[in-house]
Motif scaffolding. Sequence first.
Motif, mmCIF file in Angstrom:
data_model
loop_
_atom_site.group_PDB
_atom_site.id
_atom_site.type_symbol
_atom_site.label_atom_id
_atom_site.label_comp_id
_atom_site.label_asym_id
_atom_site.label_seq_id
_atom_site.Cartn_x
_atom_site.Cartn_y
_atom_site.Cartn_z
ATOM 1 N N ASN A 186 0.812 -1.218 0.000
ATOM 2 C CA ASN A 186 0.000 0.000 0.000
ATOM 3 C C ASN A 186 0.849 1.274 0.000
ATOM 4 O O ASN A 186 0.358 2.354 0.301
ATOM 5 N N GLY A 187 2.130 1.147 -0.349
ATOM 6 C CA GLY A 187 2.967 2.325 -0.545
ATOM 7 C C GLY A 187 3.415 3.028 0.707
ATOM 8 O O GLY A 187 3.871 4.177 0.652
ATOM 9 N N THR A 188 3.347 2.356 1.856
ATOM 10 C CA THR A 188 3.659 3.018 3.121
ATOM 11 C C THR A 188 5.098 3.525 3.181
ATOM 12 O O THR A 188 5.367 4.573 3.771
ATOM 13 N N LEU A 205 6.261 1.757 -8.581
ATOM 14 C CA LEU A 205 5.749 0.860 -7.545
ATOM 15 C C LEU A 205 5.003 -0.277 -8.218
ATOM 16 O O LEU A 205 4.079 -0.041 -9.004
ATOM 17 N N LEU A 213 -2.321 -1.812 -5.226
ATOM 18 C CA LEU A 213 -1.742 -0.624 -5.861
ATOM 19 C C LEU A 213 -2.733 0.531 -5.852
ATOM 20 O O LEU A 213 -2.335 1.695 -5.767
ATOM 21 N N ALA A 216 -2.237 2.085 -2.673
ATOM 22 C CA ALA A 216 -0.995 2.866 -2.677
ATOM 23 C C ALA A 216 -1.208 4.230 -3.320
ATOM 24 O O ALA A 216 -0.730 5.253 -2.816
ATOM 25 N N GLU A 219 -2.897 6.452 -0.900
ATOM 26 C CA GLU A 219 -2.013 6.863 0.193
ATOM 27 C C GLU A 219 -1.039 7.952 -0.250
ATOM 28 O O GLU A 219 -0.794 8.916 0.472
ATOM 29 N N TYR A 228 2.887 3.262 -11.503
ATOM 30 C CA TYR A 228 2.365 2.033 -10.902
ATOM 31 C C TYR A 228 2.240 0.948 -11.969
ATOM 32 O O TYR A 228 1.821 1.217 -13.097
#
Length: 390
Positions: A186-188, A205, A213, A216, A219, A228
Amino acid sequence: MKTYYTSGEFAKKAHVSIRTIRYYDQKNLLKPSTHTASGARRYTDADFAKLQQILLLKYLGFSLTDIREMTLGSGDRQLLLDSLQIQKRLVEERLKEIQNVAAAIDSTSSTLKAGHEVDWSKMLDLIHLTSMNQSLSTQYQNASNISARIKLHRDYSLNKEGWFHWLFRQLDLKPGMKILELGAGNGTLWAQNLDRIPKGLTIVLSDISEGILADAKNEIGDRAEFQYAVFDAQKIPFADNTFDLVIANHMLFYCDNIPRTLKEVKRVMKKGASFACSTYSKRHMHEITDLVQEFNPEIVLSSTNLYDRFGLDNGAEILSHDFTNVNCHKYEDAIELSESTPVISYILSCHGNQNSILLDHYNEFKNYVDDKVSDGFHITKDVGCFICKK
């Protein structure tokens, strides 16, 4: 002016018995707004809203003790939210079990219609196996389970820097780099470090799950440097010598063919580029495993010991076949808490058989965890990141 209802009127309005209304009063769940001079209960529309909450949570499977602890209407909203998420996961597991049973019934019916003998033990095994496989396949359709795990680390870890800030520092980013993160989730990693990103980066990503995605993107927001891509890390759709840095944060051990994945990583890296891949050891969070197996030895939180596939103890040897200058950087940390909900959320987010076993024993399990953590609970963390070169 407020409208007041007698106990009978109030019960009829909510489609419950007067006995239920009186019982909730005795249990300090729902007190009447006032009493008459003779002591008769009187309720208002605000009381009715509270009763609706109680009935909903009771329907979802919460015990009356759980509901009282949530302090409905004025209490800890995050506790209520976390508890609802736990119950939602249990409901989802129940739905999957019902679907598995329906599929097994269809298969058995087809066998009978064809005049063949039915292997009943095989059909029962099919139900359990299908349940485990579905649990694993749906684990990463969105970020809810990942978020449960991140929350435990974020809110209760002793190292206040946090894993994602620490890992970001290890990357040693420079302006103009082209970066690929495999299994970005989730791109944290990036969402928590947006203000630290150098200018001119191109960051791709990737994940095997389109749903993750999407989380993400939400976020991180609309940032020009991010791209992505949905693909399997064992077949990276980029040309040779493309990236200055490739990142695999706690994902290599999920790959079906790790050697093939590493060769793909090496192929898309420029000469002298870096590969950063994190993992953990068998000592990492062993207290969680001990906790659930003490409750029920049949519970397995993971069908595979991921650290055996790629962990801190064997990672350097595995990487040395394709990369040079392999160095391991350890992250010093531990978790300490005295609340059960984050621990239970973490356990239910795992991709083992725990949900099917705990489904019908949730209240018993919650009471067990409550008791175990009430005086403080320590969780070992043994995690780090390998950084190597092409």
